[in-house]
Design a protein around this motif. Sequence first.
Motif, mmCIF file in Angstrom:
data_model
loop_
_atom_site.group_PDB
_atom_site.id
_atom_site.type_symbol
_atom_site.label_atom_id
_atom_site.label_comp_id
_atom_site.label_asym_id
_atom_site.label_seq_id
_atom_site.Cartn_x
_atom_site.Cartn_y
_atom_site.Cartn_z
ATOM 1 N N LEU A 176 0.831 -1.208 0.000
ATOM 2 C CA LEU A 176 0.000 0.000 0.000
ATOM 3 C C LEU A 176 0.866 1.258 0.000
ATOM 4 N N LYS A 177 1.991 1.229 0.732
ATOM 5 C CA LYS A 177 2.904 2.369 0.739
ATOM 6 C C LYS A 177 3.522 2.569 -0.645
ATOM 7 N N SER A 178 3.992 1.479 -1.249
ATOM 8 C CA SER A 178 4.578 1.572 -2.594
ATOM 9 C C SER A 178 3.558 2.109 -3.590
ATOM 10 N N GLY A 179 2.359 1.538 -3.555
ATOM 11 C CA GLY A 179 1.322 1.942 -4.510
ATOM 12 C C GLY A 179 0.939 3.394 -4.383
ATOM 13 N N ASN A 180 0.858 3.890 -3.159
ATOM 14 C CA ASN A 180 0.504 5.299 -2.962
ATOM 15 C C ASN A 180 1.595 6.228 -3.465
ATOM 16 N N ASN A 202 -4.077 9.598 -15.976
ATOM 17 C CA ASN A 202 -5.114 9.651 -14.950
ATOM 18 C C ASN A 202 -4.890 8.421 -14.064
ATOM 19 N N PRO A 203 -4.244 8.590 -12.905
ATOM 20 C CA PRO A 203 -3.988 7.424 -12.062
ATOM 21 C C PRO A 203 -5.187 7.075 -11.187
ATOM 22 N N TYR A 204 -5.422 5.788 -10.982
ATOM 23 C CA TYR A 204 -6.506 5.297 -10.131
ATOM 24 C C TYR A 204 -5.912 4.321 -9.110
ATOM 25 N N ARG A 205 -6.212 4.545 -7.831
ATOM 26 C CA ARG A 205 -5.755 3.616 -6.790
ATOM 27 C C ARG A 205 -6.701 2.418 -6.734
ATOM 28 N N ILE A 206 -6.164 1.239 -6.984
ATOM 29 C CA ILE A 206 -6.967 0.019 -6.950
ATOM 30 C C ILE A 206 -6.435 -0.885 -5.837
ATOM 31 N N HIS A 207 -7.264 -1.141 -4.838
ATOM 32 C CA HIS A 207 -6.899 -2.047 -3.746
ATOM 33 C C HIS A 207 -7.357 -3.461 -4.087
ATOM 34 N N ILE A 208 -6.400 -4.383 -4.056
ATOM 35 C CA ILE A 208 -6.673 -5.786 -4.346
ATOM 36 C C ILE A 208 -6.542 -6.585 -3.054
ATOM 37 N N PHE A 209 -7.654 -7.056 -2.515
ATOM 38 C CA PHE A 209 -7.647 -7.902 -1.329
ATOM 39 C C PHE A 209 -8.496 -9.140 -1.595
ATOM 40 N N LYS A 210 -8.349 -10.164 -0.765
ATOM 41 C CA LYS A 210 -9.111 -11.401 -0.976
ATOM 42 C C LYS A 210 -10.612 -11.153 -0.959
ATOM 43 N N ASP A 211 -11.052 -10.246 -0.085
ATOM 44 C CA ASP A 211 -12.494 -10.035 0.060
ATOM 45 C C ASP A 211 -13.047 -8.909 -0.806
ATOM 46 N N LYS A 212 -12.167 -8.150 -1.480
ATOM 47 C CA LYS A 212 -12.666 -7.067 -2.325
ATOM 48 C C LYS A 212 -11.589 -6.537 -3.264
ATOM 49 N N VAL A 257 -11.316 -2.979 -5.197
ATOM 50 C CA VAL A 257 -12.033 -1.703 -5.235
ATOM 51 C C VAL A 257 -11.137 -0.562 -5.727
ATOM 52 N N TYR A 258 -11.779 0.379 -6.414
ATOM 53 C CA TYR A 258 -11.146 1.668 -6.694
ATOM 54 C C TYR A 258 -11.379 2.552 -5.480
ATOM 55 N N VAL A 259 -10.319 3.211 -4.999
ATOM 56 C CA VAL A 259 -10.402 4.091 -3.826
ATOM 57 C C VAL A 259 -10.141 5.522 -4.286
ATOM 58 N N ASP A 260 -11.148 6.390 -4.157
ATOM 59 C CA ASP A 260 -10.988 7.763 -4.648
ATOM 60 C C ASP A 260 -10.297 8.651 -3.614
ATOM 61 N N ASN A 289 -11.375 10.701 -1.564
ATOM 62 C CA ASN A 289 -12.072 10.770 -0.274
ATOM 63 C C ASN A 289 -12.108 9.426 0.447
ATOM 64 N N ASP A 290 -11.358 8.463 -0.093
ATOM 65 C CA ASP A 290 -11.311 7.093 0.434
ATOM 66 C C ASP A 290 -12.635 6.357 0.298
ATOM 67 N N SER A 291 -13.479 6.832 -0.611
ATOM 68 C CA SER A 291 -14.692 6.083 -0.952
ATOM 69 C C SER A 291 -14.299 4.925 -1.871
ATOM 70 N N GLU A 292 -15.016 3.802 -1.746
ATOM 71 C CA GLU A 292 -14.664 2.613 -2.506
ATOM 72 C C GLU A 292 -15.719 2.279 -3.555
ATOM 73 N N PHE A 293 -15.242 1.859 -4.728
ATOM 74 C CA PHE A 293 -16.112 1.482 -5.832
ATOM 75 C C PHE A 293 -15.652 0.121 -6.359
ATOM 76 N N ILE A 294 -16.579 -0.800 -6.477
ATOM 77 C CA ILE A 294 -16.263 -2.181 -6.831
ATOM 78 C C ILE A 294 -15.674 -2.287 -8.240
ATOM 79 N N ILE A 295 -14.608 -3.067 -8.364
ATOM 80 C CA ILE A 295 -14.027 -3.379 -9.668
ATOM 81 C C ILE A 295 -14.783 -4.566 -10.274
ATOM 82 N N ASP A 296 -15.184 -4.433 -11.536
ATOM 83 C CA ASP A 296 -15.800 -5.532 -12.264
ATOM 84 C C ASP A 296 -14.676 -6.453 -12.752
#
Length: 324
Positions: free
Chosen positions: A20-24, A36-46, A48-51, A53-60
């Motif tokens: 997470l530190k490297s990605g940020n 246009n960079p987009y932060r994408i968090h990849i975890f076992k349970d989700k 998500v794109y994190v905007d 404001n730290d709001s999360e949007f599901i990746i298809d």
Amino acid sequence: MKKNIAVIMGGYSSEYKISLKSGNVVYETLDSSKYNPYRIHIFKDKWVYVDANDSEFIIDKNDFSVTLNNSKITFDCVFNAIHGSPGEDGFMQAYFKLLNIPQTSCDMYQASLTYNKRDCLSTLKPYGIKTAESFYINLGDEIDADAIVKKVGLPCFVKANKAGSSFGVSKVYKKEALQNAIDVAFKEDDEIIIESFLDGKEVSVGVITYKGETKVLPITEIVSENDFFDYEAKYQGKSNEITPARLSEEEDTKVTKVAKQVYEVLKMKGFSRSEFIFKNGEPHLLEVNTVPGLTRESILPQQAAAAGISLSDLFDNAIEEALK
């Protein structure tokens, strides 16, 4: 037109916080006039794109897209900043290959091979790459401490075979301590590699594809305050990282040649960082990392800076190479 770049970070292993530190850092450093960079968090349970404001949007996962304000966003390139699984072991590389989305790290086979320390070292030995003496154990195998000590000697290192950032690594001085070290390693992986102790200068060598050519970066010498280059030494300031390394001209030439050979024999691309210890004046390979740390304090960015390559240029080049 600016390109949409998905910066993937997180992952399924113990290394997720470092990722997470490297990605940020990548996200904050990318040239906003080009991307246009987009932060994408990849975890076992989700996933998500994190905007901002730290709001999360599901990746298809069907096409690795995200829907924002009723508009579907797709990505021109993926910047891989996941240390460990699934970003460094070939799974994400295979997924993006199937979707035909360029990504900045090596290909699936190279990622899978280098993530498996045992297989990687075995593949490279026929090319004359020197390594430590080793002993392999799988979960469920009978532990023969006498046979291990006879093969690798004491002290020795017990390592989880498929793990990074020194998780699951112990230095063992007495035969009686082997079982506990093995138990620690099995918490990280179901395969273990036990290696002889190499008493010598430790160096880290970054090799990248830069402007279409294989480039060996200035070498870093690792001087750990701890017993070896463990998690504390790597991430909590318990080591000195000296770039360029204090090597003789002969040592520098030898390890540069071997690191480049490893990169090219394995048909690597993107970033790599290989670890070596000198024994009797000869560099012995410990492991190859294909998604090394990318924070400002990390070794590869230090080496790039010593070569006159800024973080922005380093990341921009990775994307340009991937888009080729």
